[in-house]
Design a protein around this motif. Structure first.
Motif, PDB file in Angstrom:
ATOM      1  N   ALA A  97       0.839  -1.197   0.000  1.00 52.82           N
ATOM      2  CA  ALA A  97       0.000   0.000   0.000  1.00 52.82           C
ATOM      3  C   ALA A  97       0.871   1.243   0.000  1.00 52.82           C
ATOM      4  O   ALA A  97       2.029   1.203   0.441  1.00 52.82           O
ATOM      5  CB  ALA A  97      -0.914   0.001   1.220  1.00 52.82           C
ATOM      6  N   ALA A  98       0.286   2.338  -0.487  1.00 49.02           N
ATOM      7  CA  ALA A  98       0.995   3.608  -0.539  1.00 49.02           C
ATOM      8  C   ALA A  98       0.073   4.728  -0.086  1.00 49.02           C
ATOM      9  O   ALA A  98      -1.148   4.659  -0.276  1.00 49.02           O
ATOM     10  CB  ALA A  98       1.507   3.881  -1.942  1.00 49.02           C
ATOM     11  N   ASP A  99       0.676   5.759   0.485  1.00 51.48           N
ATOM     12  CA  ASP A  99      -0.109   6.890   0.971  1.00 51.48           C
ATOM     13  C   ASP A  99       0.778   8.110   1.036  1.00 51.48           C
ATOM     14  O   ASP A  99       1.989   7.991   1.263  1.00 51.48           O
ATOM     15  CB  ASP A  99      -0.674   6.561   2.361  1.00 51.48           C
ATOM     16  CG  ASP A  99      -1.849   7.423   2.719  1.00 51.48           C
ATOM     17  OD1 ASP A  99      -2.996   6.932   2.619  1.00 51.48           O
ATOM     18  OD2 ASP A  99      -1.631   8.585   3.097  1.00 51.48           O
ATOM     19  N   THR A 100       0.185   9.276   0.882  1.00 51.57           N
ATOM     20  CA  THR A 100       0.970  10.504   0.950  1.00 51.57           C
ATOM     21  C   THR A 100       1.170  10.989   2.384  1.00 51.57           C
ATOM     22  O   THR A 100       1.957  11.892   2.620  1.00 51.57           O
ATOM     23  CB  THR A 100       0.276  11.613   0.149  1.00 51.57           C
ATOM     24  OG1 THR A 100      -1.060  11.770   0.627  1.00 51.57           O
ATOM     25  CG2 THR A 100       0.235  11.268  -1.333  1.00 51.57           C
ATOM     26  N   SER A 101       0.478  10.405   3.326  1.00 47.88           N
ATOM     27  CA  SER A 101       0.570  10.829   4.714  1.00 47.88           C
ATOM     28  C   SER A 101       1.794  10.231   5.400  1.00 47.88           C
ATOM     29  O   SER A 101       2.389   9.255   4.932  1.00 47.88           O
ATOM     30  CB  SER A 101      -0.693  10.405   5.476  1.00 47.88           C
ATOM     31  OG  SER A 101      -0.595  10.758   6.839  1.00 47.88           O
ATOM     32  N   THR A 102       2.154  10.842   6.531  1.00 50.51           N
ATOM     33  CA  THR A 102       3.218  10.294   7.363  1.00 50.51           C
ATOM     34  C   THR A 102       2.733  10.022   8.790  1.00 50.51           C
ATOM     35  O   THR A 102       3.531   9.626   9.640  1.00 50.51           O
ATOM     36  CB  THR A 102       4.416  11.260   7.432  1.00 50.51           C
ATOM     37  OG1 THR A 102       3.963  12.506   7.998  1.00 50.51           O
ATOM     38  CG2 THR A 102       4.992  11.515   6.053  1.00 50.51           C
ATOM     39  N   VAL A 103       1.453  10.246   9.021  1.00 48.89           N
ATOM     40  CA  VAL A 103       0.933  10.075  10.383  1.00 48.89           C
ATOM     41  C   VAL A 103      -0.124   8.977  10.429  1.00 48.89           C
ATOM     42  O   VAL A 103      -0.794   8.688   9.440  1.00 48.89           O
ATOM     43  CB  VAL A 103       0.333  11.398  10.910  1.00 48.89           C
ATOM     44  CG1 VAL A 103       1.411  12.465  11.000  1.00 48.89           C
ATOM     45  CG2 VAL A 103      -0.813  11.867  10.021  1.00 48.89           C
ATOM     46  N   LYS A 108      -4.635   4.320   9.775  1.00 49.06           N
ATOM     47  CA  LYS A 108      -5.415   5.073   8.800  1.00 49.06           C
ATOM     48  C   LYS A 108      -5.764   4.229   7.578  1.00 49.06           C
ATOM     49  O   LYS A 108      -5.092   3.238   7.290  1.00 49.06           O
ATOM     50  CB  LYS A 108      -4.613   6.297   8.336  1.00 49.06           C
ATOM     51  CG  LYS A 108      -3.481   5.951   7.375  1.00 49.06           C
ATOM     52  CD  LYS A 108      -2.740   7.186   6.914  1.00 49.06           C
ATOM     53  CE  LYS A 108      -3.633   8.186   6.219  1.00 49.06           C
ATOM     54  NZ  LYS A 108      -4.195   7.698   4.938  1.00 49.06           N
ATOM     55  N   PRO A 109      -6.809   4.583   6.862  1.00 48.79           N
ATOM     56  CA  PRO A 109      -7.073   3.936   5.566  1.00 48.79           C
ATOM     57  C   PRO A 109      -6.072   4.451   4.542  1.00 48.79           C
ATOM     58  O   PRO A 109      -5.877   5.653   4.414  1.00 48.79           O
ATOM     59  CB  PRO A 109      -8.501   4.386   5.223  1.00 48.79           C
ATOM     60  CG  PRO A 109      -8.687   5.650   5.973  1.00 48.79           C
ATOM     61  CD  PRO A 109      -7.866   5.541   7.221  1.00 48.79           C
ATOM     62  N   TRP A 110      -5.440   3.548   3.816  1.00 52.03           N
ATOM     63  CA  TRP A 110      -4.418   3.923   2.859  1.00 52.03           C
ATOM     64  C   TRP A 110      -5.039   4.227   1.496  1.00 52.03           C
ATOM     65  O   TRP A 110      -6.065   3.670   1.128  1.00 52.03           O
ATOM     66  CB  TRP A 110      -3.385   2.796   2.748  1.00 52.03           C
ATOM     67  CG  TRP A 110      -2.494   2.730   3.954  1.00 52.03           C
ATOM     68  CD1 TRP A 110      -2.879   2.531   5.253  1.00 52.03           C
ATOM     69  CD2 TRP A 110      -1.073   2.856   3.979  1.00 52.03           C
ATOM     70  NE1 TRP A 110      -1.785   2.534   6.080  1.00 52.03           N
ATOM     71  CE2 TRP A 110      -0.655   2.729   5.330  1.00 52.03           C
ATOM     72  CE3 TRP A 110      -0.095   3.054   3.001  1.00 52.03           C
ATOM     73  CZ2 TRP A 110       0.675   2.809   5.712  1.00 52.03           C
ATOM     74  CZ3 TRP A 110       1.234   3.110   3.397  1.00 52.03           C
ATOM     75  CH2 TRP A 110       1.608   2.994   4.722  1.00 52.03           C
ATOM     76  N   ASP A 111      -4.331   5.060   0.736  1.00 49.02           N
ATOM     77  CA  ASP A 111      -4.890   5.545  -0.519  1.00 49.02           C
ATOM     78  C   ASP A 111      -4.800   4.543  -1.668  1.00 49.02           C
ATOM     79  O   ASP A 111      -5.717   4.429  -2.478  1.00 49.02           O
ATOM     80  CB  ASP A 111      -4.172   6.831  -0.947  1.00 49.02           C
ATOM     81  CG  ASP A 111      -4.487   8.002  -0.043  1.00 49.02           C
ATOM     82  OD1 ASP A 111      -3.666   8.945   0.022  1.00 49.02           O
ATOM     83  OD2 ASP A 111      -5.560   7.987   0.598  1.00 49.02           O
ATOM     84  N   TYR A 112      -3.671   3.856  -1.788  1.00 45.65           N
ATOM     85  CA  TYR A 112      -3.419   3.029  -2.965  1.00 45.65           C
ATOM     86  C   TYR A 112      -3.024   1.612  -2.546  1.00 45.65           C
ATOM     87  O   TYR A 112      -2.308   1.430  -1.562  1.00 45.65           O
ATOM     88  CB  TYR A 112      -2.293   3.645  -3.816  1.00 45.65           C
ATOM     89  CG  TYR A 112      -2.529   5.082  -4.175  1.00 45.65           C
ATOM     90  CD1 TYR A 112      -1.869   6.105  -3.509  1.00 45.65           C
ATOM     91  CD2 TYR A 112      -3.439   5.417  -5.185  1.00 45.65           C
ATOM     92  CE1 TYR A 112      -2.092   7.429  -3.827  1.00 45.65           C
ATOM     93  CE2 TYR A 112      -3.660   6.747  -5.510  1.00 45.65           C
ATOM     94  CZ  TYR A 112      -2.993   7.747  -4.829  1.00 45.65           C
ATOM     95  OH  TYR A 112      -3.228   9.055  -5.156  1.00 45.65           O
TER      96      TYR A 112
END
Length: 123
Positions: A97-103, A108-112
């Motif tokens: 999974a990938a996400d633009t967040s760092t927190v 959290k629900p991940w974006d990709y």
């Protein structure tokens, strides 16, 4: 949009090792936090490990601490999950999974998401 392609899954005996890879494209890799999740048959998907893009902070589920290591190679746009001392209960489909967040990467629900790769650990 981010595309994620996992590889490296397979069948291994208990106590053995595998290394999963996830190649990312579609966005600057160095600005993505990356994670691994898994889903065993009949169970919900669960967090395994994550690495942030900002300082490379790493996070692990208690069940894999000291056995699994997440790392990233920004030059290759790839994140890895080194899995050692594998147990039958590690058997699952592993998702990148990938996400633009760092927190809140653990919760959290991940974006990709990738399509997943099967890991089977025999006893």
């Amino acid at each position: 949009q981010v595309q994620l392609v996992e590889s490296g899954g397979g069948l291994v005996q208990a106590g053995g090792s595998l290394r999963l890879s996830c190649a990312a494209s579609g966005r600057t890799f160095s600005s993505l936090s990356m994670g691994w999740f898994r889903q065993a048959p009949g169970k919900e998907r669960e967090f395994v490990a994550a690495i942030s893009w900002s300082y490379g902070n790493t996070y692990y589920a208690d069940s894999v601490k000291a056995r699994f290591t997440i790392s990233r190679d920004n030059a290759k746009n790839t994140v890895y999950l080194q899995m050692n001392s594998l147990k039958p209960e590690d058997t699952a489909v592993y998702y990148c999974a990938a996400d633009t967040s760092t927190v809140r990467l653990v919760t959290k629900p991940w974006d990709y998401w990738g399509q997943g790769t099967q890991v089977t650990v025999s006893s």
